[in-house]
Design a protein around this motif. Structure first.
Motif, mmCIF file in Angstrom:
data_model
loop_
_atom_site.group_PDB
_atom_site.id
_atom_site.type_symbol
_atom_site.label_atom_id
_atom_site.label_comp_id
_atom_site.label_asym_id
_atom_site.label_seq_id
_atom_site.Cartn_x
_atom_site.Cartn_y
_atom_site.Cartn_z
ATOM 1 N N ALA A 143 0.808 -1.223 0.000
ATOM 2 C CA ALA A 143 0.000 0.000 0.000
ATOM 3 C C ALA A 143 0.839 1.269 0.000
ATOM 4 N N ALA A 144 2.161 1.133 0.123
ATOM 5 C CA ALA A 144 3.004 2.329 0.214
ATOM 6 C C ALA A 144 2.947 3.151 -1.062
ATOM 7 N N ASP A 145 2.846 2.505 -2.233
ATOM 8 C CA ASP A 145 2.821 3.250 -3.496
ATOM 9 C C ASP A 145 1.607 2.897 -4.333
ATOM 10 N N ALA A 146 0.499 2.506 -3.678
ATOM 11 C CA ALA A 146 -0.722 2.122 -4.405
ATOM 12 C C ALA A 146 -1.936 2.684 -3.689
ATOM 13 N N ASP A 147 -2.978 2.926 -4.486
ATOM 14 C CA ASP A 147 -4.237 3.421 -3.923
ATOM 15 C C ASP A 147 -5.216 2.285 -3.607
ATOM 16 N N GLY A 148 -4.927 1.094 -4.054
ATOM 17 C CA GLY A 148 -5.793 -0.045 -3.780
ATOM 18 C C GLY A 148 -5.064 -1.335 -4.066
ATOM 19 N N ILE A 149 -5.472 -2.421 -3.371
ATOM 20 C CA ILE A 149 -4.812 -3.717 -3.502
ATOM 21 C C ILE A 149 -5.889 -4.791 -3.640
ATOM 22 N N ASP A 150 -5.696 -5.677 -4.609
ATOM 23 C CA ASP A 150 -6.527 -6.867 -4.745
ATOM 24 C C ASP A 150 -5.688 -8.084 -4.393
ATOM 25 N N TRP A 151 -6.154 -8.860 -3.409
ATOM 26 C CA TRP A 151 -5.468 -10.086 -3.016
ATOM 27 C C TRP A 151 -6.201 -11.264 -3.638
ATOM 28 N N ILE A 152 -5.440 -12.139 -4.304
ATOM 29 C CA ILE A 152 -5.994 -13.351 -4.910
ATOM 30 C C ILE A 152 -5.230 -14.529 -4.332
ATOM 31 N N PHE A 153 -5.921 -15.437 -3.632
ATOM 32 C CA PHE A 153 -5.288 -16.534 -2.908
ATOM 33 C C PHE A 153 -5.468 -17.836 -3.670
ATOM 34 N N SER A 154 -4.441 -18.705 -3.577
ATOM 35 C CA SER A 154 -4.515 -19.994 -4.268
ATOM 36 C C SER A 154 -5.218 -21.048 -3.444
ATOM 37 N N SER A 155 -5.247 -20.906 -2.111
ATOM 38 C CA SER A 155 -5.858 -21.920 -1.256
ATOM 39 C C SER A 155 -6.678 -21.251 -0.172
ATOM 40 N N GLU A 156 -7.622 -22.024 0.362
ATOM 41 C CA GLU A 156 -8.496 -21.515 1.418
ATOM 42 C C GLU A 156 -7.787 -21.617 2.761
ATOM 43 N N GLY A 157 -8.024 -20.647 3.658
ATOM 44 C CA GLY A 157 -7.412 -20.669 4.969
ATOM 45 C C GLY A 157 -8.016 -19.609 5.862
ATOM 46 N N PRO A 158 -7.444 -19.406 7.054
ATOM 47 C CA PRO A 158 -7.989 -18.391 7.974
ATOM 48 C C PRO A 158 -7.995 -16.984 7.391
ATOM 49 N N VAL A 159 -6.976 -16.640 6.580
ATOM 50 C CA VAL A 159 -6.928 -15.282 6.022
ATOM 51 C C VAL A 159 -8.047 -15.086 5.004
ATOM 52 N N THR A 160 -8.315 -16.104 4.182
ATOM 53 C CA THR A 160 -9.410 -15.970 3.215
ATOM 54 C C THR A 160 -10.749 -15.838 3.921
ATOM 55 N N GLN A 161 -10.915 -16.538 5.043
ATOM 56 C CA GLN A 161 -12.166 -16.403 5.791
ATOM 57 C C GLN A 161 -12.301 -15.013 6.406
ATOM 58 N N GLN A 162 -11.161 -14.391 6.760
ATOM 59 C CA GLN A 162 -11.209 -13.009 7.223
ATOM 60 C C GLN A 162 -11.716 -12.091 6.106
ATOM 61 N N PHE A 163 -11.242 -12.316 4.871
ATOM 62 C CA PHE A 163 -11.701 -11.515 3.735
ATOM 63 C C PHE A 163 -13.192 -11.718 3.508
#
Length: 774
Positions: free
Chosen positions: A146-166
């Protein structure tokens, strides 16, 4: 190994070797000049490879015999997914004519950990996260991107706790996967929803916009997703608050909810300073007046939003404090008395007119200050309703004498007619799902003699002529205990006051009696089958009879269930009743037929058994919670009774003989068992016969190492230790700290020790922070 790069060791031109011999032969004829390498971007050694043809096993790449030892970890088709994703994204950007930079990232386990995409025109980044990541690592990486961007898209290859947070925060999560098609891997982008279903779209069919990578499903989810819910934490000890109507609520606050009031207030948690914050109050009532102070005894929660949106306090129930308690919080000061004038005549409902001679007498400067203004009829009804609700919460009834002491002394002067009219206002309008609080008021242990007039004024049918008012009051009292209890329980149905109609029996011949009984029995069976679907029929199979038994048992447990279990049970019961009605020959609507189509009795037996198991567990948990609550209420009542006896003792010379030290010790032990504190002002009833300071010193005289200082549970006017807490330490033979910071730490530690000592069951005591005096 199945993957390699073509041309040289630094190449990113991927190839998957065909596994069958005939496919490999065709590949060789099509590309005779290709050379294959264990590419560095695959985590390989950089050596040249040869393709090995086999007919008895899978064809694969192999190192030359003279090649160095290779430590490449992943050799399968998925080991090159990061390069296939890189190639696919580059093709997509070229197809959509979007400027962008695509590069792979090594995050510590290999060059295939991630693929980063930077879109300079929209200042947006895409991160394809292919390696495992935990929440804290994701937060660090998100901050770096985010230091040099106005927005971030995260694309995950596997399901996990972080994807459930999203999914929990945004309503969906972007996923990526690759499928082998011929000699390469095709990339697909998926949108995972709350039910964990993923809708996949080929990467070439996606779009890249200033809002990020877009699939048809992400557009739909973004338009329909709910606002992210703030994180909630329970607040122990309760709090007091006073609204600040001059302050505005921030626009687009994350704590704003449609069915609740979001207001700015000055909030004072227990043993904490006052702070200005947002308060979320129930929306099914009007906004409380800002000139009063309110108490949230239990059920308060701290709401925290993501980022820098701040925090708020959510209250489910609150009660208005009287003038004495409101002034002790520091949130309210009584208005100054007006200049001495002739004493005004305060009109009150249906009261005898005051003596004109007395009211005309001028007020002299030696008279007492003017009393606080009496409550208006609306304020009186509100205060009385809150007091009755508090009694219902404690599962106790009350009397007019008690209400006059706790609500307003003016209630003691009301006539029965005035009290009747006031109770009608308290319980208006009459609603089936709201208990009538007037049933809690008792007169010599019995319901009010004019309760039937109150019920008639509320519109209860047959109240004026019924002989079951006493039974009605008992049932309504139980309804109030259930509705206002903590936790709340399902209310029993309201008792009907409709008089029973006598049955007129006609003489009949023996044969006629038999025929009438048969007709009635068949009619009852038909009515039960058509309307409830639970009545036994002689042609029922064992499965159907089992289903009817389970339905009846689950219906009996409904009143004891909590909201979630009751909703599940009702859903299961509705489907089972519909099936039984169809089984018994009842006509069904189209939606009902769709529910039971192609279903068997065995299916509904399994469904009802599962709901019944959950219902039994819920009912057992409710009973255990009720037992804990009852034990807590008994402790509260004992403490209140002890305090009441102390106040009634007054300045009697016999109070000293009743061991005030022991009495105060018992009171403080009860406070410790409730994990609470008591103010010095609440102990002021001792001042008539002895000094509170000396009694507190005597309570903690010569304490042992495993005995807490109970005087730490007494707070001063500022919410901290009493002013003479150093003298109590000195009397107890303990060292006296020099700084206020050290004294405050010792005071709080002794509170923790008292809570641990009188917990049920007791807990190990924390070590004492103050040593014995030398």
């Amino acid at each position: 190994m199945q993957t390699a790069v073509i041309g040289h060791k630094n190449s990113d031109h991927l190839v998957i070797l065909p596994m069958d011999a005939w496919e490999l032969d065709r590949w060789r004829r099509a590309h005779p000049a290709y050379s294959y390498w264990c590419g560095l971007q695959l985590g390989g050694c950089g050596g040249e490879l040869s393709d090995r043809r086999y007919t008895t096993k899978v064809c694969h790449f192999a190192h030359h015999p003279t090649a160095p030892v290779c430590h490449r970890k992943n050799n399968g088709e998925s080991s090159a997914d990061h390069l296939f994703i890189k190639r696919g994204v580059q093709r997509l950007l070229g197809k959509r004519k979007v400027k962008g930079r695509v590069e792979t990232r090594d995050l510590g386990t290999g060059p295939g950990d991630a693929v980063d995409v930077y879109l300079p025109d929209s200042r947006r980044r895409l991160r394809f996260q292919l390696g495992a990541v935990d929440y804290r690592s994701w937060r660090r990486a998100d901050g770096e991107l985010a230091a040099d961007a106005d927005g971030i898209d995260w694309i995950f290859s596997s399901e996990g706790p972080v994807t459930q947070q999203f999914v929990g925060r945004h309503g969906y999560c972007l996923r990526v996967r690759c499928e082998t098609v011929g000699g390469e891997r095709r990339v697909h982008i998926g949108a995972e929803e709350r039910d964990r279903t993923v809708s996949w779209t080929p990467l070439e069919d996606c779009a890249v916009t200033p809002a990020g990578i877009v699939t048809p499903d992400t557009d739909r989810i973004r338009l329909t997703r709910p606002r992210p819910r703030p994180t909630a934490f329970p607040l122990q000890g309760g709090l007091a608050f006073a609204l600040a109507p001059e302050a505005d609520v921030p626009a687009d606050s994350p704590f704003a909810v449609e069915d609740r009031h979001l207001l700015v207030a000055d909030v004072k948690p227990v043993d904490s300073p006052i702070v200005r914050a947002l308060v979320s109050l129930p929306g099914d009532t009007e906004v409380p007046p800002a000139e009063h102070v309110y108490r949230v005894a239990d059920g308060a929660r701290l709401l925290i939003a993501e980022g820098t949106a701040g925090w708020a306090v959510e209250a489910r129930r609150y009660t208005r404090l009287n003038a004495h308690d409101a002034q002790r919080t520091g949130l309210w000061t009584p208005p100054s008395a007006p200049a001495p004038v002739a004493a005004p005549i305060v009109p009150e409902p249906r009261r005898h007119e005051p003596d004109p001679v007395r009211t005309a007498r001028p007020t002299t400067s030696t008279e007492a200050p003017a009393a606080p203004a009496p409550l208006t009829p609306t304020e009186m009804a509100t205060a009385l309703r809150d007091a009755l609700a508090q009694h219902a919460r404690l599962r106790t009834t009350t009397t007019w004498e008690t209400l006059a002491r706790t609500v307003s002394p003016a209630l003691a002067e009301y006539s029965d007619t005035d009290r009747r009219d006031l109770l009608i206002v308290v319980d208006s309008p009459l609603r089936e799902n709201v208990p009538v609080l007037s049933a809690l008021v008792r007169d010599k242990g019995e319901p009010l003699p004019y309760l039937f007039r109150v019920l008639s004024g509320l519109g209860v049918p047959h109240a004026a002529v019924s002989h079951r008012i006493k039974r009605w009051a008992a049932v309504e009292t139980e309804r109030a205990f259930a509705a206002y209890g903590v936790p709340a329980r399902a209310m029993p149905p309201r008792l009907s006051l409709e008089p029973e109609r006598p049955t007129v029996r006609q003489p009949a011949t023996p044969g006629q009696s038999t025929r009438i009984a048969d007709v009635r029995r068949r009619a009852n069976q038909r009515e039960t089958a058509a309307h409830r679907g639970t009545g036994p029929v002689s042609s029922d199979s064992p499965k159907v009879r089992r289903l009817r038994t389970l339905v009846t048992e689950l219906e009996g447990l409904l009143p004891t269930l909590d909201k979630g279990s009751r909703k599940r049970a009702r859903k299961s019961l509705s489907a089972a009743r519909t099936w039984l009605a169809a089984h018994d020959g009842a006509a069904l609507t189209a939606p009902q037929h769709a529910i039971v189509a192609r279903k068997t009795a065995g299916h509904f037996v399994v469904t009802i058994e599962g709901a019944l198991k959950a219902a039994r567990e819920s009912a057992g948990a409710a009973k255990r919670n009720e037992a804990k609550l009852r034990a807590r209420e008994e402790r509260l009542l004992r403490a209140a009774d002890l305090a009441s006896r102390i106040r009634r003792a007054g300045p009697s010379p016999h109070v000293v003989a009743e061991d005030p030290v022991g009495r105060l010790t018992r009171q403080l032990v009860d406070v410790a068992a409730r994990r609470g504190t008591v103010t010095l002002g609440d102990l002021g009833s001792y001042s008539g016969t002895f000094d509170v300071r000396h009694v507190l010193s005597a309570v903690d005289r010569e304490p042992s190492s495993d005995t807490p200082l109970l005087s730490a549970l007494v707070t001063g006017n500022t919410g901290g230790p009493v002013p003479f807490f150093r003298d109590i330490l000195r009397t107890a033979g303990l060292a006296v700290p020099q700084t206020d910071e050290a004294l405050l730490k010792i005071w709080r530690r002794e509170q923790e020790r008292a809570y641990a000592a009188y917990e049920n069951p007791p807990c190990p005591l924390p070590p004492r922070l103050v040593p014995t005096a030398s």
